[in-house]
Design a protein around this motif. Structure first.
Motif, PDB file in Angstrom:
ATOM      1  N   SER A  63     -74.446  14.116  21.414  1.00  0.00           N
ATOM      2  CA  SER A  63     -73.307  13.397  20.834  1.00  0.00           C
ATOM      3  C   SER A  63     -72.467  12.665  21.877  1.00  0.00           C
ATOM      4  CB  SER A  63     -72.419  14.365  20.054  1.00  0.00           C
ATOM      5  OG  SER A  63     -71.842  15.327  20.924  1.00  0.00           O
ATOM      6  N   VAL A  64     -72.593  13.044  23.147  1.00  0.00           N
ATOM      7  CA  VAL A  64     -71.778  12.409  24.193  1.00  0.00           C
ATOM      8  C   VAL A  64     -72.624  11.705  25.248  1.00  0.00           C
ATOM      9  CG1 VAL A  64     -70.021  14.180  23.845  1.00  0.00           C
ATOM     10  CG2 VAL A  64     -71.652  14.416  25.740  1.00  0.00           C
ATOM     11  N   LYS A  65     -73.935  11.830  25.132  1.00  0.00           N
ATOM     12  CA  LYS A  65     -74.820  11.256  26.134  1.00  0.00           C
ATOM     13  C   LYS A  65     -74.599   9.743  26.204  1.00  0.00           C
ATOM     14  CE  LYS A  65     -78.529  13.564  26.247  1.00  0.00           C
ATOM     15  NZ  LYS A  65     -79.856  14.131  25.906  1.00  0.00           N
ATOM     16  N   GLY A  66     -74.483   9.235  27.416  1.00  0.00           N
ATOM     17  CA  GLY A  66     -74.257   7.815  27.611  1.00  0.00           C
ATOM     18  C   GLY A  66     -72.790   7.418  27.607  1.00  0.00           C
ATOM     19  N   ARG A  67     -71.936   8.327  27.170  1.00  0.00           N
ATOM     20  CA  ARG A  67     -70.496   8.035  27.127  1.00  0.00           C
ATOM     21  C   ARG A  67     -69.708   8.920  28.091  1.00  0.00           C
ATOM     22  NH1 ARG A  67     -67.710   9.128  22.677  1.00  0.00           N
ATOM     23  NH2 ARG A  67     -69.094  10.792  21.937  1.00  0.00           N
ATOM     24  N   PHE A  68     -70.143  10.161  28.265  1.00  0.00           N
ATOM     25  CA  PHE A  68     -69.444  11.103  29.139  1.00  0.00           C
ATOM     26  C   PHE A  68     -70.240  11.282  30.433  1.00  0.00           C
ATOM     27  CE2 PHE A  68     -67.086  13.852  25.725  1.00  0.00           C
ATOM     28  CZ  PHE A  68     -66.579  12.701  25.155  1.00  0.00           C
ATOM     29  N   THR A  69     -69.510  11.501  31.519  1.00  0.00           N
ATOM     30  CA  THR A  69     -70.139  11.770  32.809  1.00  0.00           C
ATOM     31  C   THR A  69     -69.453  12.952  33.468  1.00  0.00           C
ATOM     32  OG1 THR A  69     -70.677   9.423  33.113  1.00  0.00           O
ATOM     33  CG2 THR A  69     -70.765  10.841  35.062  1.00  0.00           C
ATOM     34  N   LYS A  87     -64.475   8.404  20.574  1.00  0.00           N
ATOM     35  CA  LYS A  87     -64.520   8.262  19.124  1.00  0.00           C
ATOM     36  C   LYS A  87     -63.596   9.300  18.483  1.00  0.00           C
ATOM     37  CE  LYS A  87     -69.458   7.126  19.411  1.00  0.00           C
ATOM     38  NZ  LYS A  87     -70.821   7.504  18.948  1.00  0.00           N
ATOM     39  N   PRO A  88     -63.146   9.058  17.279  1.00  0.00           N
ATOM     40  CA  PRO A  88     -62.302  10.065  16.607  1.00  0.00           C
ATOM     41  C   PRO A  88     -62.966  11.439  16.538  1.00  0.00           C
ATOM     42  CG  PRO A  88     -62.170   7.986  15.439  1.00  0.00           C
ATOM     43  CD  PRO A  88     -63.225   7.811  16.504  1.00  0.00           C
ATOM     44  N   GLU A  89     -64.270  11.472  16.414  1.00  0.00           N
ATOM     45  CA  GLU A  89     -64.965  12.764  16.340  1.00  0.00           C
ATOM     46  C   GLU A  89     -65.005  13.514  17.669  1.00  0.00           C
ATOM     47  OE1 GLU A  89     -66.098   9.786  15.296  1.00  0.00           O
ATOM     48  OE2 GLU A  89     -68.265   9.563  15.684  1.00  0.00           O
ATOM     49  N   ASP A  90     -64.528  12.879  18.729  1.00  0.00           N
ATOM     50  CA  ASP A  90     -64.395  13.574  20.011  1.00  0.00           C
ATOM     51  C   ASP A  90     -63.091  14.373  20.083  1.00  0.00           C
ATOM     52  OD1 ASP A  90     -65.754  10.654  21.570  1.00  0.00           O
ATOM     53  OD2 ASP A  90     -66.801  12.557  21.191  1.00  0.00           O
ATOM     54  N   THR A  91     -62.243  14.224  19.085  1.00  0.00           N
ATOM     55  CA  THR A  91     -60.977  14.957  19.059  1.00  0.00           C
ATOM     56  C   THR A  91     -61.238  16.461  19.045  1.00  0.00           C
ATOM     57  OG1 THR A  91     -59.790  13.175  17.953  1.00  0.00           O
ATOM     58  CG2 THR A  91     -58.889  15.406  17.726  1.00  0.00           C
ATOM     59  N   ALA A  92     -60.657  17.163  20.017  1.00  0.00           N
ATOM     60  CA  ALA A  92     -60.880  18.597  20.155  1.00  0.00           C
ATOM     61  C   ALA A  92     -60.057  19.117  21.325  1.00  0.00           C
ATOM     62  CB  ALA A  92     -62.363  18.894  20.400  1.00  0.00           C
TER      63      ALA A  92
END
Length: 125
Positions: A63-69, A87-92
């Motif tokens: 779900s985060v590959k390519g966006r998070f490092t 993305k909104p679904e990253d809210t946590a």
């Protein structure tokens, strides 16, 4: 006293970026794999990413590959999570934890002994 402290969370618009930091005290991260986890409201905690002690092995949830490092600065005893294209679904609430028992592509399965208190990430317009 062993302590992991996360920082860098906040409110960001969709498409924005944040960099989370995980600093350790009373504990040397250098010789340990470190993981980032997150827990969204009403959901179970999930593994997001991990990095080996050397920094060579880095794994991410799909779900985060390519966006998070994930990265680490052993001189500063700190691990980072750079989050782009949020993305909104990253809210946590995001937690760092160490040592991780194993850093593999199956980040959902990793377990750790010590945890930080978490930092809130909210992605909303």
């Amino acid at each position: 006293q062993l302590q992991l402290v996360e920082s860098g969370g906040g409110l960001v618009q969709p498409g924005g970026s944040l960099r989370l930091s995980c600093a350790a005290s009373g504990f040397t991260l250098n010789n340990n794999a470190v993981g980032w986890f997150r827990q969204a409201p009403g959901k179970e905690r999930e593994g997001v990413s991990c990095i080996s002690s050397s920094g060579v092995i880095r794994n991410y949830d799909d779900s985060v590959k390519g966006r998070f490092t994930i990265s680490r600065d052993n001189a500063k005893n700190t691990v980072y999570l750079q989050m782009n294209s949020l993305k909104p679904e990253d809210t946590a609430i995001y937690y760092c934890a160490a040592p991780v028992d194993r850093c593999t592509i199956y980040v959902w399965a990793m377990k750790a002994d010590y945890w930080g208190q978490g930092t809130q990430v909210t992605v909303s317009s």
